[in-house]
Structures are given as C-alpha cells and as structure tokens.
Design a protein around this motif. Structure first.
Motif, mmCIF file in Angstrom:
data_model
loop_
_atom_site.group_PDB
_atom_site.id
_atom_site.type_symbol
_atom_site.label_atom_id
_atom_site.label_comp_id
_atom_site.label_asym_id
_atom_site.label_seq_id
_atom_site.Cartn_x
_atom_site.Cartn_y
_atom_site.Cartn_z
ATOM 1 N N PRO A 37 -11.325 6.191 -17.695
ATOM 2 C CA PRO A 37 -11.898 7.083 -16.683
ATOM 3 C C PRO A 37 -11.066 8.353 -16.526
ATOM 4 C CG PRO A 37 -10.748 5.280 -15.633
ATOM 5 C CD PRO A 37 -10.724 5.000 -17.105
ATOM 6 N N GLU A 38 -11.688 9.366 -15.978
ATOM 7 C CA GLU A 38 -10.978 10.617 -15.708
ATOM 8 C C GLU A 38 -9.812 10.382 -14.762
ATOM 9 O OE1 GLU A 38 -12.054 14.726 -13.473
ATOM 10 O OE2 GLU A 38 -13.476 14.035 -14.988
ATOM 11 N N SER A 39 -10.006 9.489 -13.777
ATOM 12 C CA SER A 39 -8.950 9.150 -12.834
ATOM 13 C C SER A 39 -8.974 7.648 -12.564
ATOM 14 C CB SER A 39 -9.123 9.911 -11.523
ATOM 15 O OG SER A 39 -8.192 9.441 -10.565
ATOM 16 N N TYR A 40 -7.968 6.948 -13.079
ATOM 17 C CA TYR A 40 -7.829 5.525 -12.790
ATOM 18 C C TYR A 40 -7.620 5.336 -11.281
ATOM 19 C CZ TYR A 40 -7.055 4.804 -17.820
ATOM 20 O OH TYR A 40 -7.187 4.749 -19.186
ATOM 21 N N GLY A 41 -6.867 6.251 -10.678
ATOM 22 C CA GLY A 41 -6.595 6.169 -9.252
ATOM 23 C C GLY A 41 -7.862 6.228 -8.420
ATOM 24 N N LYS A 42 -8.779 7.117 -8.780
ATOM 25 C CA LYS A 42 -10.050 7.218 -8.044
ATOM 26 C C LYS A 42 -10.867 5.947 -8.223
ATOM 27 C CE LYS A 42 -13.915 10.114 -6.827
ATOM 28 N NZ LYS A 42 -14.196 9.282 -5.684
ATOM 29 N N GLN A 43 -10.869 5.386 -9.427
ATOM 30 C CA GLN A 43 -11.580 4.123 -9.652
ATOM 31 C C GLN A 43 -11.000 3.015 -8.769
ATOM 32 O OE1 GLN A 43 -14.371 3.527 -11.719
ATOM 33 N NE2 GLN A 43 -14.359 5.752 -11.574
ATOM 34 N N LEU A 44 -9.667 2.947 -8.676
ATOM 35 C CA LEU A 44 -9.037 1.954 -7.806
ATOM 36 C C LEU A 44 -9.403 2.200 -6.349
ATOM 37 C CD1 LEU A 44 -5.470 1.694 -9.370
ATOM 38 C CD2 LEU A 44 -7.299 -0.013 -9.492
ATOM 39 N N MET A 45 -9.392 3.450 -5.935
ATOM 40 C CA MET A 45 -9.708 3.790 -4.551
ATOM 41 C C MET A 45 -11.138 3.365 -4.201
ATOM 42 S SD MET A 45 -9.570 7.509 -2.663
ATOM 43 C CE MET A 45 -11.024 8.181 -3.446
ATOM 44 N N ASP A 46 -12.079 3.638 -5.074
ATOM 45 C CA ASP A 46 -13.493 3.399 -4.786
ATOM 46 C C ASP A 46 -13.961 1.972 -5.086
ATOM 47 O OD1 ASP A 46 -13.763 6.039 -4.001
ATOM 48 O OD2 ASP A 46 -14.522 6.699 -5.954
ATOM 49 N N ARG A 47 -13.317 1.287 -6.050
ATOM 50 C CA ARG A 47 -13.893 0.028 -6.551
ATOM 51 C C ARG A 47 -13.021 -1.213 -6.386
ATOM 52 N NH1 ARG A 47 -14.778 0.876 -12.450
ATOM 53 N NH2 ARG A 47 -15.597 -1.237 -12.277
ATOM 54 N N LEU A 48 -11.723 -1.059 -6.139
ATOM 55 C CA LEU A 48 -10.851 -2.235 -6.080
ATOM 56 C C LEU A 48 -11.092 -3.026 -4.801
ATOM 57 C CD1 LEU A 48 -8.543 -3.867 -7.374
ATOM 58 C CD2 LEU A 48 -6.982 -2.501 -6.001
ATOM 59 N N ASP A 49 -11.393 -4.290 -4.950
ATOM 60 C CA ASP A 49 -11.639 -5.186 -3.825
ATOM 61 C C ASP A 49 -10.298 -5.685 -3.294
ATOM 62 O OD1 ASP A 49 -12.305 -7.262 -2.089
ATOM 63 O OD2 ASP A 49 -13.955 -7.959 -3.357
ATOM 64 N N HIS A 78 -5.165 9.983 -4.358
ATOM 65 C CA HIS A 78 -5.136 9.409 -5.702
ATOM 66 C C HIS A 78 -4.743 10.472 -6.710
ATOM 67 C CE1 HIS A 78 -8.897 11.284 -7.101
ATOM 68 N NE2 HIS A 78 -9.313 11.106 -5.852
ATOM 69 N N SER A 79 -4.232 10.012 -7.823
ATOM 70 C CA SER A 79 -3.913 10.876 -8.957
ATOM 71 C C SER A 79 -4.476 10.206 -10.209
ATOM 72 C CB SER A 79 -2.395 11.076 -9.064
ATOM 73 O OG SER A 79 -1.754 9.836 -9.319
ATOM 74 N N ARG A 80 -4.088 10.663 -11.348
ATOM 75 C CA ARG A 80 -4.647 10.140 -12.610
ATOM 76 C C ARG A 80 -4.494 8.623 -12.724
ATOM 77 N NH1 ARG A 80 -7.543 9.320 -16.821
ATOM 78 N NH2 ARG A 80 -6.779 9.749 -18.902
ATOM 79 N N TYR A 81 -3.330 8.081 -12.388
ATOM 80 C CA TYR A 81 -3.061 6.657 -12.578
ATOM 81 C C TYR A 81 -2.746 5.901 -11.287
ATOM 82 C CZ TYR A 81 -2.736 8.033 -17.432
ATOM 83 O OH TYR A 81 -3.022 8.527 -18.678
ATOM 84 N N ARG A 82 -2.772 6.580 -10.149
ATOM 85 C CA ARG A 82 -2.238 5.977 -8.935
ATOM 86 C C ARG A 82 -3.141 6.247 -7.737
ATOM 87 N NH1 ARG A 82 1.522 7.251 -4.912
ATOM 88 N NH2 ARG A 82 3.164 5.725 -4.701
ATOM 89 N N VAL A 83 -3.127 5.298 -6.796
ATOM 90 C CA VAL A 83 -3.793 5.486 -5.511
ATOM 91 C C VAL A 83 -2.865 4.924 -4.445
ATOM 92 C CG1 VAL A 83 -5.059 3.284 -5.589
ATOM 93 C CG2 VAL A 83 -5.937 5.169 -4.204
ATOM 94 N N GLY A 84 -2.894 5.528 -3.278
ATOM 95 C CA GLY A 84 -2.049 5.013 -2.212
ATOM 96 C C GLY A 84 -2.234 5.774 -0.933
ATOM 97 N N PHE A 85 -1.449 5.383 0.036
ATOM 98 C CA PHE A 85 -1.393 6.135 1.281
ATOM 99 C C PHE A 85 -0.020 5.955 1.901
ATOM 100 C CE2 PHE A 85 -3.040 2.051 2.814
ATOM 101 C CZ PHE A 85 -2.222 1.803 3.903
ATOM 102 N N ASP A 86 0.354 6.953 2.648
ATOM 103 C CA ASP A 86 1.584 6.922 3.415
ATOM 104 C C ASP A 86 1.229 7.270 4.850
ATOM 105 O OD1 ASP A 86 4.092 6.548 1.719
ATOM 106 O OD2 ASP A 86 2.944 7.986 0.531
ATOM 107 N N SER A 87 1.762 6.496 5.746
ATOM 108 C CA SER A 87 1.637 6.800 7.165
ATOM 109 C C SER A 87 3.044 6.847 7.740
ATOM 110 C CB SER A 87 0.781 5.736 7.870
ATOM 111 O OG SER A 87 1.469 4.499 7.902
#
Length: 145
Positions: A37-49, A78-87
């Motif tokens: 995918p163009e962005s693995y991170g976006k796929q993880l953000m949208d699809r990872l259960d 998200h970036s190319r290979y990563r998804v996350g958040f910081d609070s």
C-alpha cells in the motif's frame, strides 16, 4: 513469556528486533511482496482491529469502534510504515517492520512492533505482532507472535 512487572515489560522492548529476526527465519521466501500500500500506517489506522491483541486501548474499543481511526478523542497520526498517537499521558504506536509470507499461503503477512507506554506511571507494553493475509479491504487481524 516474560513474567509481568515493569522491569520485565521494559526489557521486552529491547528484544523486539531479536523476535522479529526469529520470525523471519521461520518464513519461506515470499517470492516478492504482492501487496504494497501507499501507506502501511494508514492501512493500520483504518483497518486494524484493536480487539485482537492485548493493549491499553482494550477498555476503549467496542463492537462498533475498534480501529485507531475510530478514536476521535486522540490525535492519531500515520506515516508510510507507522501509526500512533501521543497524548499528555500516553504513547501508542504500531510499525510495520517486515512484509513477508509467514504462513506460506501465498498472501502477504506483516510483522508489527507494538509500543504502548504510559508517560506517567509504570505501564509498559512492547510486543511483536503478526497480521496474516493483509491484502484486501476488510479488517486486519493481528495477534502476538
């Protein structure tokens, strides 16, 4: 499996690379990645259960809201290979570190590093996850390797 405890969980983060290499050594040569995918991170953000593996987010997910994209209260990035958040109090990240065919069925699988840390207090969770058969548009299921 490490015994529970802050020190043991912290040390587990140091061994993610070793566990990843061991997992890759178990896989057959994939013959080329089929799904990129163009962005693995976006796929993880949208699809990872998020219900499929233990994390600090467990109490926040429901049958209707179970992806990082569903967590409206957090600034998920998200970036190319990563998804996350910081609070203010938390750091959560997932990163695709390898794409290969781990279960030898001709479909791409992803190795993921999970980093789940309280910025205050002593909660720490680091794990190597595997997401099998990630191609397509449905939910991605991940489990501890």
């Amino acid at each position: 499996m490490l015994a529970e405890g802050v020190d043991n969980r912290t040390v587990a983060g140091d061994y993610l690379l070793c566990a990843s290499v061991a997992a890759l050594n178990q896989s057959e040569e994939a013959g080329g990645i089929q799904y990129s995918p163009e962005s693995y991170g976006k796929q993880l953000m949208d699809r990872l259960d998020l219900r499929c593996f233990p994390s600090s987010l467990g109490p926040r997910v429901t049958d209707k809201q179970y992806t990082l994209a569903d967590l409206e209260s957090e600034a998920v990035h998200h970036s190319r290979y990563r998804v996350g958040f910081d609070s203010k109090n938390w750091h959560f990240a997932l990163e695709v570190v390898a794409a290969t065919d781990l279960n030898d069925n001709g479909q791409d699988d992803w190795l993921l590093w999970l980093v789940d840390e309280a910025k205050t207090g002593n909660y720490r969770n680091y794990d190597l996850l595997v997401a099998y058969d990630v191609e397509g548009s449905g939910s991605i299921q991940a489990e501890p390797f």
